[in-house]
Design an enzyme around this catalytic site. Structure first.
Site, PDB file in Angstrom:
ATOM      1  N   GLY A  10       2.009  36.681 -33.200  1.00  0.00           N
ATOM      2  CA  GLY A  10       2.666  35.472 -33.691  1.00  0.00           C
ATOM      3  C   GLY A  10       4.018  35.737 -34.348  1.00  0.00           C
ATOM      4  O   GLY A  10       4.951  34.939 -34.202  1.00  0.00           O
ATOM      5  N   ASN A  11       4.148  36.874 -35.050  1.00  0.00           N
ATOM      6  CA  ASN A  11       5.405  37.145 -35.766  1.00  0.00           C
ATOM      7  C   ASN A  11       6.575  37.466 -34.822  1.00  0.00           C
ATOM      8  O   ASN A  11       7.719  37.476 -35.229  1.00  0.00           O
ATOM      9  CB  ASN A  11       5.219  38.277 -36.793  1.00  0.00           C
ATOM     10  CG  ASN A  11       4.989  39.616 -36.127  1.00  0.00           C
ATOM     11  OD1 ASN A  11       4.321  39.703 -35.094  1.00  0.00           O
ATOM     12  ND2 ASN A  11       5.537  40.664 -36.691  1.00  0.00           N
ATOM     13  N   LYS A 126     -12.918  28.274 -31.878  1.00  0.00           N
ATOM     14  CA  LYS A 126     -11.468  28.179 -32.085  1.00  0.00           C
ATOM     15  C   LYS A 126     -11.046  26.739 -32.350  1.00  0.00           C
ATOM     16  O   LYS A 126     -11.131  25.891 -31.457  1.00  0.00           O
ATOM     17  CB  LYS A 126     -10.746  28.641 -30.807  1.00  0.00           C
ATOM     18  CG  LYS A 126     -10.525  30.122 -30.729  1.00  0.00           C
ATOM     19  CD  LYS A 126      -9.170  30.479 -31.311  1.00  0.00           C
ATOM     20  CE  LYS A 126      -8.873  31.948 -31.142  1.00  0.00           C
ATOM     21  NZ  LYS A 126      -7.977  32.490 -32.126  1.00  0.00           N
ATOM     22  N   LYS A 210      -5.757  36.905 -27.034  1.00  0.00           N
ATOM     23  CA  LYS A 210      -4.644  37.573 -26.348  1.00  0.00           C
ATOM     24  C   LYS A 210      -4.760  39.101 -26.407  1.00  0.00           C
ATOM     25  O   LYS A 210      -4.283  39.799 -25.512  1.00  0.00           O
ATOM     26  CB  LYS A 210      -3.289  37.106 -26.882  1.00  0.00           C
ATOM     27  CG  LYS A 210      -2.881  37.681 -28.235  1.00  0.00           C
ATOM     28  CD  LYS A 210      -1.736  38.661 -28.118  1.00  0.00           C
ATOM     29  CE  LYS A 210      -1.327  39.308 -29.405  1.00  0.00           C
ATOM     30  NZ  LYS A 210      -2.083  39.289 -30.614  1.00  0.00           N
ATOM     31  N   LYS A 272      -7.988  43.188 -32.303  1.00  0.00           N
ATOM     32  CA  LYS A 272      -7.000  44.213 -31.916  1.00  0.00           C
ATOM     33  C   LYS A 272      -7.670  45.582 -31.802  1.00  0.00           C
ATOM     34  O   LYS A 272      -7.458  46.304 -30.834  1.00  0.00           O
ATOM     35  CB  LYS A 272      -5.861  44.294 -32.933  1.00  0.00           C
ATOM     36  CG  LYS A 272      -4.996  43.058 -32.943  1.00  0.00           C
ATOM     37  CD  LYS A 272      -3.834  43.198 -33.902  1.00  0.00           C
ATOM     38  CE  LYS A 272      -3.410  41.830 -34.396  1.00  0.00           C
ATOM     39  NZ  LYS A 272      -3.275  40.813 -33.339  1.00  0.00           N
TER      40      LYS A 272
HETATM   41  P1  ADP Z   1      -1.066  38.511 -34.378  1.00  0.00           P
HETATM   42  O1  ADP Z   1      -0.384  37.189 -34.398  1.00  0.00           O
HETATM   43  O2  ADP Z   1      -0.143  39.660 -34.159  1.00  0.00           O
HETATM   44  O3  ADP Z   1      -2.284  38.534 -33.494  1.00  0.00           O
HETATM   45  P2  ADP Z   1      -2.853  38.395 -36.692  1.00  0.00           P
HETATM   46  O4  ADP Z   1      -2.411  37.685 -37.915  1.00  0.00           O
HETATM   47  O5  ADP Z   1      -3.874  37.753 -35.830  1.00  0.00           O
HETATM   48  O6  ADP Z   1      -1.531  38.758 -35.889  1.00  0.00           O
HETATM   49  O7  ADP Z   1      -3.406  39.846 -37.095  1.00  0.00           O
HETATM   50  C1  ADP Z   1      -2.634  40.777 -37.841  1.00  0.00           C
HETATM   51  C2  ADP Z   1      -2.982  40.691 -39.308  1.00  0.00           C
HETATM   52  O8  ADP Z   1      -4.285  41.204 -39.567  1.00  0.00           O
HETATM   53  C3  ADP Z   1      -2.137  41.532 -40.227  1.00  0.00           C
HETATM   54  O9  ADP Z   1      -0.890  40.932 -40.491  1.00  0.00           O
HETATM   55  C4  ADP Z   1      -3.008  41.652 -41.495  1.00  0.00           C
HETATM   56  O10 ADP Z   1      -2.684  40.643 -42.414  1.00  0.00           O
HETATM   57  C5  ADP Z   1      -4.411  41.372 -40.975  1.00  0.00           C
HETATM   58  N1  ADP Z   1      -5.415  42.417 -41.211  1.00  0.00           N
HETATM   59  C6  ADP Z   1      -6.720  42.176 -41.407  1.00  0.00           C
HETATM   60  N2  ADP Z   1      -7.418  43.289 -41.582  1.00  0.00           N
HETATM   61  C7  ADP Z   1      -6.534  44.318 -41.505  1.00  0.00           C
HETATM   62  C8  ADP Z   1      -6.660  45.744 -41.606  1.00  0.00           C
HETATM   63  N3  ADP Z   1      -7.841  46.330 -41.808  1.00  0.00           N
HETATM   64  N4  ADP Z   1      -5.544  46.488 -41.462  1.00  0.00           N
HETATM   65  C9  ADP Z   1      -4.344  45.908 -41.246  1.00  0.00           C
HETATM   66  N5  ADP Z   1      -4.162  44.562 -41.149  1.00  0.00           N
HETATM   67  C10 ADP Z   1      -5.250  43.760 -41.270  1.00  0.00           C
HETATM   68 MG    MG Z   2      -4.010  37.200 -33.715  1.00  0.00          MG
END
Ligand code: ADP
Ligand code: MG
Length: 310
Positions: A10-11, A126, A210, A272
């Site tokens: 998203g970022n 969702k 995704k 992820k």
């Molecule tokens: P994207 O849009 O890239 O899918 P998400 O917001 O879904 O991003 O997932 C990334 C986020 O997950 C990070 O910004 C962080 O805030 C969060 N997060 C949760 N658990 C962890 C962890 N164990 N280590 C690092 N980040 C984490």
């Molecule tokens: Mg995400």
């Protein structure tokens, strides 16, 4: 030369068209860095805020005086792939030309095949689109058979299932473009979820994660690397706590242990890590990297990020 699937979070995109147009200019840089180093890059991306916006706008317009046609959710997903793909291919093309590289870039509207009997269809999770009152939600639920759930005290929202990806309908086209040395943007938002019914592919209102779709894509195109670019430079244990610890490498057994201990938040870091594990496990030599957009080039050189290996 490495073949790399880059999954953008998203970022990398932002929330409004103006913001997205600006953000993708920055997003294009690390992608073109990887291409400039001689790698083959295939781009995948999320679509949560974008498909939410399209779905909400379409719902609002169809409920208004204008009475526009009700737009089904898979069609909203297709629109989001087109809209995001347009910005990404526009920005990546420009960045390539600025660096003297002549390489075509194109977005593939991508259908991702799911199992009609995936257990996710029994438990939609969702939330999408507008907020409704309890009465409105009950009415729509009985009229359309859609599922609504209360969303954190803010009202009722439609929820859709999140099934796992099995295959990519357009994989031969993606492969042909990679073989022709072109940059492909694909499986946007995890792909448009479809199931097979004889010769038909039937779109379903669902959201494929995704990260899982990117992992499947990386397997199918026989990538060397899956790079998941997100808002954090590394994966952490005890994330956000005093004893937070950033990980440079994660083995399968460690990852499984940390998942059991609940270190990775569901819906953000957990998919992820799981997607990275699935890819790294799928064949000898495959590696997955989780890092930030800014650190992509350093990450691929082993200088930062969290690498997940078999
Ligand atoms: P994207 O849009 O890239 O899918 P998400 O917001 O879904 O991003 O997932 C990334 C986020 O997950 C990070 O910004 C962080 O805030 C969060 N997060 C949760 N658990 C962890 C962890 N164990 N280590 C690092 N980040 C984490
Ligand atoms: Mg995400």
């Amino acid at each position: 030369m490495k073949r790399i699937v880059v999954a953008l979070g998203g970022n990398a995109l932002g929330n409004s068209p103006e913001e997205q147009m600006q953000k993708v200019k920055h997003t294009a840089k690390p992608i073109v860095d990887l291409i400039a180093e001689g790698n083959e890059v295939i781009v995948a991306h999320g679509n949560g805020p974008q498909v939410g916006m399209i779905n909400l706008a379409m719902d609002t317009a169809s409920n208004s005086e204008a009475k526009t046609a009700k737009m089904p959710f898979p069609e909203c997903g297709a629109m989001s792939q087109g809209y995001i793909g347009y910005h990404l291919q526009n920005a990546i093309r420009e960045e390539l030309i600025n660096r003297g590289m002549n390489k075509p870039v194109a977005t593939i509207i991508t259908q991702v095949i799911v199992d009609k009997n995936d257990a996710a269809f029994e438990n939609p999770t969702k939330p999408i689109g507008a907020f409704y009152t309890k009465e409105e939600a009950e009415k729509m639920s009985s009229e359309r058979g859609e599922t609504f759930k209360e969303d954190a005290g803010r009202g009722y929202r439609r929820v859709v299932p999140s099934p796992l990806p099995i295959d990519i309908a357009e994989k031969e086209t993606i492969q042909a473009l990679i073989d022709a040395n072109q940059v492909v943007i694909t499986v946007g938002g995890g792909g448009i979820p479809v199931y097979e019914d004889g010769n038909k592919l039937v779109g379903v209102p669902a959201v494929i994660d995704k990260d899982f779709a990117s992992s499947k894509l990386a397997e199918i195109v026989d990538a060397d690397y899956l790079i998941i670019l997100t808002a954090v430079e590394k994966v952490a244990v005890n994330f956000g706590k005093e004893n937070e610890e950033w990980l440079s490498e994660l083995s399968m057994s460690q990852a499984e242990q940390y998942i059991k201990e609940g270190h990775f938040a569901a819906g953000s870091m957990l998919p992820k890590v799981k997607a990275a594990m699935a890819f790294a496990q799928s064949k000898e030599g495959r590696k997955a990297l989780i890092t930030s957009l800014e650190k992509a080039a350093d990450g691929i050189q082993g200088k930062t990020g969290t690498i997940i290996v078999k």
